[in-house]
Motif scaffolding. Structure first.
Motif, PDB file in Angstrom:
ATOM      1  N   VAL A 197      49.638  28.778  39.438  1.00 39.65           N
ATOM      2  CA  VAL A 197      48.501  28.092  39.551  1.00 39.65           C
ATOM      3  C   VAL A 197      47.723  28.762  40.457  1.00 39.65           C
ATOM      4  CG1 VAL A 197      47.133  25.760  40.498  1.00 39.65           C
ATOM      5  CG2 VAL A 197      49.427  25.823  39.059  1.00 39.65           C
ATOM      6  N   GLU A 198      47.991  29.245  41.654  1.00 39.36           N
ATOM      7  CA  GLU A 198      47.353  30.280  42.616  1.00 39.36           C
ATOM      8  C   GLU A 198      46.870  31.324  41.890  1.00 39.36           C
ATOM      9  OE1 GLU A 198      47.849  31.683  47.104  1.00 39.36           O
ATOM     10  OE2 GLU A 198      49.614  31.490  46.009  1.00 39.36           O
ATOM     11  N   GLN A 199      47.852  32.058  41.213  1.00 38.40           N
ATOM     12  CA  GLN A 199      47.232  33.400  40.540  1.00 38.40           C
ATOM     13  C   GLN A 199      46.171  33.081  39.728  1.00 38.40           C
ATOM     14  OE1 GLN A 199      50.932  34.257  39.168  1.00 38.40           O
ATOM     15  NE2 GLN A 199      51.478  35.968  40.471  1.00 38.40           N
ATOM     16  N   LEU A 200      46.126  32.059  38.894  1.00 31.33           N
ATOM     17  CA  LEU A 200      45.289  31.835  37.879  1.00 31.33           C
ATOM     18  C   LEU A 200      44.035  31.206  38.698  1.00 31.33           C
ATOM     19  CD1 LEU A 200      47.689  29.597  35.474  1.00 31.33           C
ATOM     20  CD2 LEU A 200      46.257  31.818  34.641  1.00 31.33           C
ATOM     21  N   ALA A 201      44.205  30.518  39.682  1.00 32.32           N
ATOM     22  CA  ALA A 201      42.867  29.877  40.382  1.00 32.32           C
ATOM     23  C   ALA A 201      42.213  31.223  41.038  1.00 32.32           C
ATOM     24  CB  ALA A 201      43.337  28.936  41.494  1.00 32.32           C
ATOM     25  N   GLU A 202      42.624  32.154  41.600  1.00 31.08           N
ATOM     26  CA  GLU A 202      42.287  33.353  42.236  1.00 31.08           C
ATOM     27  C   GLU A 202      41.300  34.155  41.037  1.00 31.08           C
ATOM     28  OE1 GLU A 202      45.569  35.229  43.999  1.00 31.08           O
ATOM     29  OE2 GLU A 202      45.465  33.809  45.787  1.00 31.08           O
ATOM     30  N   ARG A 203      41.997  34.140  40.064  1.00 30.59           N
ATOM     31  CA  ARG A 203      41.391  35.015  38.842  1.00 30.59           C
ATOM     32  C   ARG A 203      40.149  34.036  38.418  1.00 30.59           C
ATOM     33  NH1 ARG A 203      39.283  39.514  37.065  1.00 30.59           N
ATOM     34  NH2 ARG A 203      38.943  39.357  35.072  1.00 30.59           N
ATOM     35  N   ILE A 204      40.260  32.770  38.377  1.00 28.05           N
ATOM     36  CA  ILE A 204      38.893  32.331  38.013  1.00 28.05           C
ATOM     37  C   ILE A 204      37.699  32.210  39.174  1.00 28.05           C
ATOM     38  CG2 ILE A 204      38.141  29.744  37.604  1.00 28.05           C
ATOM     39  CD1 ILE A 204      40.985  28.838  36.591  1.00 28.05           C
ATOM     40  N   LEU A 205      38.036  32.178  40.220  1.00 24.21           N
ATOM     41  CA  LEU A 205      37.277  32.252  41.365  1.00 24.21           C
ATOM     42  C   LEU A 205      36.735  33.599  41.316  1.00 24.21           C
ATOM     43  CD1 LEU A 205      38.988  30.281  44.115  1.00 24.21           C
ATOM     44  CD2 LEU A 205      37.060  29.490  43.020  1.00 24.21           C
ATOM     45  N   PHE A 206      37.420  34.630  41.173  1.00 20.91           N
ATOM     46  CA  PHE A 206      36.775  36.012  41.245  1.00 20.91           C
ATOM     47  C   PHE A 206      35.786  35.943  40.077  1.00 20.91           C
ATOM     48  CE2 PHE A 206      36.748  40.146  39.150  1.00 20.91           C
ATOM     49  CZ  PHE A 206      36.287  41.030  40.351  1.00 20.91           C
ATOM     50  N   LEU A 207      36.027  35.179  38.801  1.00 23.13           N
ATOM     51  CA  LEU A 207      35.077  35.522  37.899  1.00 23.13           C
ATOM     52  C   LEU A 207      33.889  34.251  38.068  1.00 23.13           C
ATOM     53  CD1 LEU A 207      37.595  35.324  34.710  1.00 23.13           C
ATOM     54  CD2 LEU A 207      36.334  37.237  35.578  1.00 23.13           C
ATOM     55  N   LYS A 208      33.937  33.780  39.177  1.00 19.90           N
ATOM     56  CA  LYS A 208      32.805  32.781  39.536  1.00 19.90           C
ATOM     57  C   LYS A 208      32.792  31.569  38.655  1.00 19.90           C
ATOM     58  CE  LYS A 208      31.066  36.054  42.298  1.00 19.90           C
ATOM     59  NZ  LYS A 208      31.955  36.471  43.337  1.00 19.90           N
ATOM     60  N   GLY A 209      34.159  31.193  38.287  1.00 18.96           N
ATOM     61  CA  GLY A 209      34.156  30.044  37.767  1.00 18.96           C
ATOM     62  C   GLY A 209      34.812  28.846  38.862  1.00 18.96           C
ATOM     63  N   GLU A 210      34.753  27.598  38.097  1.00 18.63           N
ATOM     64  CA  GLU A 210      35.211  26.438  38.961  1.00 18.63           C
ATOM     65  C   GLU A 210      36.616  26.146  38.411  1.00 18.63           C
ATOM     66  OE1 GLU A 210      35.759  24.025  41.965  1.00 18.63           O
ATOM     67  OE2 GLU A 210      33.695  24.843  41.403  1.00 18.63           O
ATOM     68  N   VAL A 211      37.592  26.007  39.441  1.00 17.38           N
ATOM     69  CA  VAL A 211      38.965  25.868  39.018  1.00 17.38           C
ATOM     70  C   VAL A 211      39.044  24.407  38.736  1.00 17.38           C
ATOM     71  CG1 VAL A 211      41.365  25.734  39.897  1.00 17.38           C
ATOM     72  CG2 VAL A 211      40.021  27.674  40.780  1.00 17.38           C
ATOM     73  N   GLU A 212      39.572  23.958  37.679  1.00 19.50           N
ATOM     74  CA  GLU A 212      39.809  22.602  37.327  1.00 19.50           C
ATOM     75  C   GLU A 212      41.088  22.041  37.362  1.00 19.50           C
ATOM     76  OE1 GLU A 212      37.255  20.658  36.346  1.00 19.50           O
ATOM     77  OE2 GLU A 212      35.878  22.433  36.314  1.00 19.50           O
ATOM     78  N   MET A 213      41.245  21.525  38.425  1.00 20.23           N
ATOM     79  CA  MET A 213      42.657  21.061  38.928  1.00 20.23           C
ATOM     80  C   MET A 213      43.161  19.664  38.239  1.00 20.23           C
ATOM     81  SD  MET A 213      43.991  23.336  40.957  1.00 20.23           S
ATOM     82  CE  MET A 213      45.212  22.489  41.886  1.00 20.23           C
ATOM     83  N   LYS A 214      43.311  19.771  36.920  1.00 22.58           N
ATOM     84  CA  LYS A 214      43.538  18.649  36.097  1.00 22.58           C
ATOM     85  C   LYS A 214      44.952  18.646  35.451  1.00 22.58           C
ATOM     86  CE  LYS A 214      38.902  17.936  34.741  1.00 22.58           C
ATOM     87  NZ  LYS A 214      37.865  18.267  33.526  1.00 22.58           N
ATOM     88  N   VAL A 215      45.962  17.841  35.378  1.00 20.67           N
ATOM     89  CA  VAL A 215      47.187  18.024  34.786  1.00 20.67           C
ATOM     90  C   VAL A 215      46.931  17.601  33.290  1.00 20.67           C
ATOM     91  CG1 VAL A 215      49.487  17.005  34.561  1.00 20.67           C
ATOM     92  CG2 VAL A 215      48.185  17.080  37.001  1.00 20.67           C
ATOM     93  N   ALA A 216      47.559  18.640  32.529  1.00 26.21           N
ATOM     94  CA  ALA A 216      47.420  18.797  31.032  1.00 26.21           C
ATOM     95  C   ALA A 216      47.977  17.193  30.311  1.00 26.21           C
ATOM     96  CB  ALA A 216      48.129  19.808  30.409  1.00 26.21           C
TER      97      ALA A 216
END
Length: 182
Positions: free
Chosen positions: A55-74
């Motif tokens: 989750v942390e790795q994915l969130a870091e990439r999303i933030l780098f791309l200037k996106g918003e991390v959606e912390m929703k459980v699938a």
């Protein structure tokens, strides 16, 4: 939708899946721990922690791309109480992640996002390791039956009686009957 937005969408889907895995595996950890099945319990806990790192790795990439991390459980945590069912569910979850991440790596490559592609490829390899670990435990249950779990519970009782922390108990000395019926 721009190529960058598509990558962010896929990365967030992965965040949602990983969060479900964290919740599900911690639920399995709590249940197995309560039953005294230390080996399986610790496996679920260790993999849940690894999923948190995903989750942390994915969130870091999303933030780098200037996106918003959606912390929703699938999805919802499945309330399973049999270890075999837990392991089968875990294998299914890992297989689904491998399939999705392979597909999403290709989508990111098609959108000229090689870093997200590489992240999905790395996660795919790690999810395959998790799948293998869960399948090994299922194989042990198949091979040794309930004896496999009973010995874990006996070892926990021994560690409590002697005051030895369960984490320091070694299970390498255990011998399991190979031809007994449960």
């Amino acid at each position: 939708m721009s190529k960058k937005e598509k990558s962010i969408e896929l990365l967030n889907k992965a965040v949602n899946d990983e969060l479900l895995a964290v919740h599900q595996y911690m639920y399995f950890h709590f249940r197995c721990d309560d039953m005294g099945f230390d080996l399986v319990s610790n496996l679920f806990k260790r993999i849940a922690i690894q999923e948190m790192m995903h989750v942390e790795q994915l969130a870091e990439r999303i933030l780098f791309l200037k996106g918003e991390v959606e912390m929703k459980v699938a999805g919802e945590v499945r309330k399973l109480t049999e270890v075999k069912d837990m392991l089968e569910q875990a294998v299914k979850m890992e297989m689904n992640s491998v399939d999705d991440y392979n597909k999403w790596a290709n989508e990111c490559a098609a959108n000229a996002d090689s870093v997200s592609k590489k992240l999905f490829e790395t996660l795919t390899a790690e999810e395959e390791v998790h799948q293998d670990q869960f399948e090994t435990e299922l194989d042990n249950l198949e091979k040794f039956g309930d004896h496999y779990l009973a010995l874990q519970s006996i070892e926990r009782s021994k560690s409590v009686a002697t005051g030895t922390p369960a984490e320091s108990v070694s299970y390498t000395h255990l011998t399991l009957p190979t031809n007994s019926r449960v």
